[in-house]
Write an enzyme that holds these catalytic residues in place. Sequence first.
Site, PDB file in Angstrom:
ATOM      1  N   GLU A  48       0.839  -1.204   0.000  1.00 50.84           N
ATOM      2  CA  GLU A  48       0.000   0.000   0.000  1.00 50.84           C
ATOM      3  C   GLU A  48       0.868   1.246   0.000  1.00 50.84           C
ATOM      4  O   GLU A  48       1.855   1.324   0.731  1.00 50.84           O
ATOM      5  CB  GLU A  48      -0.916   0.000   1.230  1.00 50.84           C
ATOM      6  CG  GLU A  48      -2.233   0.700   1.014  1.00 50.84           C
ATOM      7  CD  GLU A  48      -3.118  -0.024   0.013  1.00 50.84           C
ATOM      8  OE1 GLU A  48      -3.209   0.465  -1.138  1.00 50.84           O
ATOM      9  OE2 GLU A  48      -3.710  -1.054   0.361  1.00 50.84           O
ATOM     10  N   ASP A  54       2.830   2.213  -4.907  1.00 47.75           N
ATOM     11  CA  ASP A  54       2.706   2.334  -6.371  1.00 47.75           C
ATOM     12  C   ASP A  54       3.339   3.626  -6.882  1.00 47.75           C
ATOM     13  O   ASP A  54       4.071   3.618  -7.875  1.00 47.75           O
ATOM     14  CB  ASP A  54       1.247   2.223  -6.815  1.00 47.75           C
ATOM     15  CG  ASP A  54       0.313   3.207  -6.145  1.00 47.75           C
ATOM     16  OD1 ASP A  54       0.712   3.825  -5.128  1.00 47.75           O
ATOM     17  OD2 ASP A  54      -0.826   3.360  -6.624  1.00 47.75           O
ATOM     18  N   ASP A  90      -5.288  -0.168 -10.417  1.00 53.04           N
ATOM     19  CA  ASP A  90      -6.688  -0.562 -10.487  1.00 53.04           C
ATOM     20  C   ASP A  90      -7.054  -1.070 -11.872  1.00 53.04           C
ATOM     21  O   ASP A  90      -7.679  -2.125 -12.029  1.00 53.04           O
ATOM     22  CB  ASP A  90      -7.583   0.628 -10.121  1.00 53.04           C
ATOM     23  CG  ASP A  90      -7.358   1.116  -8.707  1.00 53.04           C
ATOM     24  OD1 ASP A  90      -6.709   0.395  -7.932  1.00 53.04           O
ATOM     25  OD2 ASP A  90      -7.822   2.222  -8.383  1.00 53.04           O
ATOM     26  N   TYR A 104      -3.109  12.556   1.328  1.00 52.74           N
ATOM     27  CA  TYR A 104      -2.530  11.742   0.247  1.00 52.74           C
ATOM     28  C   TYR A 104      -1.481  12.552  -0.506  1.00 52.74           C
ATOM     29  O   TYR A 104      -0.362  12.094  -0.751  1.00 52.74           O
ATOM     30  CB  TYR A 104      -3.638  11.290  -0.696  1.00 52.74           C
ATOM     31  CG  TYR A 104      -3.146  10.526  -1.913  1.00 52.74           C
ATOM     32  CD1 TYR A 104      -2.659   9.233  -1.794  1.00 52.74           C
ATOM     33  CD2 TYR A 104      -3.197  11.103  -3.176  1.00 52.74           C
ATOM     34  CE1 TYR A 104      -2.226   8.526  -2.908  1.00 52.74           C
ATOM     35  CE2 TYR A 104      -2.771  10.401  -4.296  1.00 52.74           C
ATOM     36  CZ  TYR A 104      -2.287   9.122  -4.153  1.00 52.74           C
ATOM     37  OH  TYR A 104      -1.860   8.432  -5.260  1.00 52.74           O
TER      38      TYR A 104
END
Length: 397
Positions: A46, A49, A183, A233
């Site tokens: 997690e 990426d 995704d 984020y």
Amino acid sequence: MQLQDIEPAIRESSRPAAALQAFCETHFDAAPLVVQAAGRINLIGEHTDYNNGFVLPAAIDKAIYLGIIKRNDRQLRFHALDLDDHYTGSLDSLASSPQHWPDYLLGVVQQLQQKGYPIQGFECAFGGNIPQGAGLSSSAALECAVLFALNQLFELNLSKIEMARLAQAAENNFVGVRCGIMDQFASIFGKRQHLIKLDCGSLEHEYIPFRFDDVKLVLLDTQVKHSLASSEYNTRRAECEQGVQLVSRHHPDVSSLRQVTLDMLDAYVKPVNAVTYNRCRYVVEEIQRLQDACTDLINDDLSAFGQRMFTTHEGLDKLYNVSCAELNWLAAMASREAGVLGARMMGGGFGGCTINIVKADAVPGFIAKAGQGYQQQFNVPLKAYVTSIEDGCKVMA
């Protein structure tokens, strides 16, 4: 990776394929091409990426179902069955829609046009059973469904990797969500009973078997999304970049945390900024943890794999600081249950789901206990989804 799914067009339906078939029989004047595109989970890896690390996603049994037919003109007609909403537009005037949900499809059309692929007008309808807002990437599944369908319908001869890149570009450039490719990659490349070890730097990948009939994958949905998610984020990405800059002053060849070691962090980042050090330490450890976890699976050691999931959650909470009280409560509760082999928060953080590996015979009791305790603790109902690892995009017979 997406922090939050912007997916108002996709709501959970109990029989999406049947609903789609009924709609097409009533409203289409020809038999449609029907495709299925899966949502995804990520077992471990997690926030790696965007640091050129590894991820370990898989396609799941929750999916988008889309039926499509050609038109003889330049018109576009879309039907979002679960919203009972419709869109009409043209290939000659692509623009963001105030309805918002058509943008996922329009973005794909725009990417194909920009790359010079010959498509004409088409009509499609879609529905799905991917739970909304649970972080299972229904938006990416919709992009992949329409792209996979157009590739078949107009014989574009796109490779799987080209489709994954185009679907990601549609979301980045038209929808406006700065997601990574995980995704879309998982939705297209998914393989039943296998995880995808994806190198986010090179996009090389390999399949890791996940054939454990005596366990289930259980998602526990906190049903919360704290307002910190988007801003934090972006902050985490900046902190990782700062760590790389500090290291690269001494190692000019270093361009991402993928190339950084713990010794480098101790020498060049820790003395400068303790917070940046913690963020980078988590990522560097997680990249290695994923590789070790793949070795566990190859050795059929699911218990060791599960323990690494618990360790990942601790790192996301203590070092990366993207967890929240609800996620921590669920992970702690899972760690005390004998039937749970591993658990962690999944996704960007500050809400969403935990993913749990649970012995099959313990699943009903685990879900009941978690739901009761969570309701008492937070006065919020807990949703649970039991899922399995399935194939990615495919044409339905």
